[in-house]
Design a protein around this motif. Structure first.
Motif: not given
Length: 401
Positions: A197-205, A239-250
Motif C-alpha cells: 500500500e505504501l509503495h503504491d501511495v508514494v509511487a503514485h502521488n 494532502r491525499q498522500a498524507l491521509a493515506e499514509m496516516r491510515r496505513l501507519l495507524g
C-alpha cells in the motif's frame, strides 16, 4: 489443613516413610499379640521391615519394590510365614505400579500377583472352619482376591486419567503454539500488505507531484496562472498522500483499532474515476470507460482493481515519455471484473518492471501479481505490439453479503 495438604504434596516420599514406620510398628504389635510363642518372631520382623521398605520407596523405584514384594510373598510361602498386617504393603505396591506411567510388564506382574496371592495363600494355609466344603473355600478365596483386583483397577484408572489430562495439556500447548504461529503469519502478511500500500501511495502521488512541480517551474514566468494550478494540484495530492499514509501507519499502532475510523477508507472502484481525473490533471491523456453493469464487489477486489490502475498509470508517466497516452477499461462480466490498462508510449523493457531497482520500480508488477493472486485472479502484463505497454487482469466477482 491447607498447610498440611501443601506439605504432603511437596514431600510425598516423607509421607510414604511415615506410613511405612506406622505399618512396621503395627506389624510388630500384631506379631507380638498373635504369633504363638513357639513361632520364631525374627522372620516376621524381617519380612515386616522389608514390606515397610516397599511402602517407603514405592514412588522412587516402583518396579524394584514390586519385585521385592513378589520375592517377600514367595519367601512367606516357602518359610511358612503366615500372612500378617505387613502384607498390606502388597495392596499398596499393586496400586502404585498400576498408577505409575512405567513399563507395562510391571503392571501386568502386579495384576497377576494380586489375583494369585489369595489362591496361593489358601493352598498354603487352608482355612480351618470345621468343614471341608470346597464351595466355602472358593468363596473365601474370591472374597480375598477382590481387594487386590480393586487396588489394580483403581491404580490403572488413575494412570489413564493422568495420561488423559497430560494429552489435554499437550494439545492445549500445541494449539497455543499454532495460534502464535498463525498470529505471526498474519502479522507478516499484514506488514507485507501495508508495504504494498505504501509503495503504491508514494509511487503514485510523489510521481504526480514531481510532474506538477516540473511543469510549474517551466511555466512560472510565462503563465503564472498555470503554475498556480499546478501548485494547487501538488498541495491536494500531498494532502491525499498524507491521509493515506496516516491510515496505513495507524494500522501499525497497537491498541488503537477503535480509532481506525479517523483515517480515510481504502480506495474502491468508484474512486478510479477520480484517480483518472487526477492523472489527467498531471498532464497524461487518459481515456476511461466502464462496460457492463456495475455491481457490489468484495472490498479486497475493489482495492486490488484501484491499485492496479494506479500502478499502471504511474508506470506510464514514468516510462511512457512526454507524448504518451493511456486508456483504462473496466468490464463487468457475470463472474468477474476485467481490467485493461494500455499506453502508447515508448515504455520500458518488462525486466525493468519485474527486476528491482534503486528507485523501487521493480516492486510494481510484483505487487500487482501478489494482489491479484490474493483474490484468486489472473494478471497478464507485457509490451504491446507496435509499442507501449499493456496490463490485463481478471478478478473474480462475488456478490457482497
Amino acid at each position: 489443613m491447607q498447610r498440611l495438604y501443601d506439605f504432603l504434596r511437596r514431600h510425598p516420599t516423607g509421607v510414604d516413610t511415615f506410613w511405612a514406620v506406622v505399618l512396621f510398628g503395627f506389624s510388630l504389635l500384631w506379631v507380638a499379640s498373635s504369633v504363638p510363642a513357639v513361632v520364631e518372631p525374627v522372620p516376621y520382623a524381617v519380612v515386616g521391615a522389608l514390606f515397610s521398605l516397599v511402602v517407603a520407596l514405592r514412588r522412587r523405584m516402583p518396579e524394584k519394590m514390586l519385585l521385592l514384594a513378589v520375592g517377600l510373598g514367595l519367601a512367606q510361602l516357602a518359610l511358612g510365614i503366615i500372612p500378617f498386617l505387613a502384607d498390606f504393603a502388597m495392596l499398596v505396591i499393586i496400586y502404585t505400579v498400576a498408577a505409575h506411567d512405567g513399563p507395562r510388564w510391571a503392571s501386568r506382574i502386579a495384576l497377576a500377583g494380586g489375583l494369585s496371592a489369595s489362591t496361593l495363600s489358601q493352598l498354603r494355609w487352608p482355612v480351618q472352619d470345621g468343614t471341608d466344603s470346597v464351595a466355602a473355600k472358593i468363596f473365601f478365596t474370591v472374597i480375598m482376591t477382590v481387594p487386590f483386583a480393586l487396588a489394580w483397577v483403581l491404580g490403572d484408572s488413575v494412570r489413564t486419567r493422568r495420561a488423559y489430562f497430560a494429552q489435554l495439556e499437550e494439545r492445549a500447548s500445541r494449539l497455543e503454539k499454532e495460534r502464535e504461529a498463525q498470529a505471526k503469519v498474519a502479522v507478516a502478511a499484514e506488514r507485507a500488505r501495508i508495504a504494498r500500500e505504501l509503495h503504491d501511495v508514494v509511487a503514485h502521488n510523489v510521481s504526480v507531484m514531481v510532474v506538477q512541480a516540473d511543469g510549474a517551474a517551466y511555466v512560472m514566468d510565462s503563465s503564472p496562472e498555470t503554475a498556480k494550478q499546478a501548485l494547487e494540484t501538488i498541495s491536494s495530492t500531498g494532502r491525499q498522500a498524507l491521509a493515506e499514509m496516516r491510515r496505513l501507519l495507524g494500522i501499525l499502532r497497537t491498541g488503537e483499532h477503535q480509532e481506525a475510523g479517523e483515517y480515510v477508507p481504502q480506495p474502491d472502484v468508484q474512486q478510479i474515476e477520480d484517480l483518472v481525473e487526477q492523472v489527467r490533471g498531471a498532464g497524461l491523456a487518459v481515456d476511461f470507460k466502464v462496460e457492463g453493469t456495475p455491481r457490489p464487489l468484495p472490498s479486497g477486489v475493489e482495492l486490488t482493481a484501484y491499485r492496479i490502475v494506479q500502478e499502471a498509470l504511474t508506470n506510464t508517466r514514468k516510462h511512457g515519455g512526454p507524448d504518451a497516452g493511456a486508456s483504462v477499461r473496466l468490464v463487468y462480466f457475470d463472474d468477474g471484473l476485467g481490467l485493461l490498462v494500455e499506453d502508447d508510449g515508448r515504455g520500458a523493457p518488462q525486466e525493468m518492471y519485474e527486476d528491482g531497482g534503486a528507485d523501487g520500480r521493480g516492486h510494481g508488477l510484483i505487487g500487482m501479481r501478489e494482489r491479484v493472486g490474493m483474490v484468486g485472479g489472473t494478471l497478464d502484463a507485457g509490451p504491446r505490439p507496435g509499442g507501449g505497454f499493456r496490463i490485463s487482469a481478471l478478478l473474480p466477482l462475488k456478490p457482497a453479503h
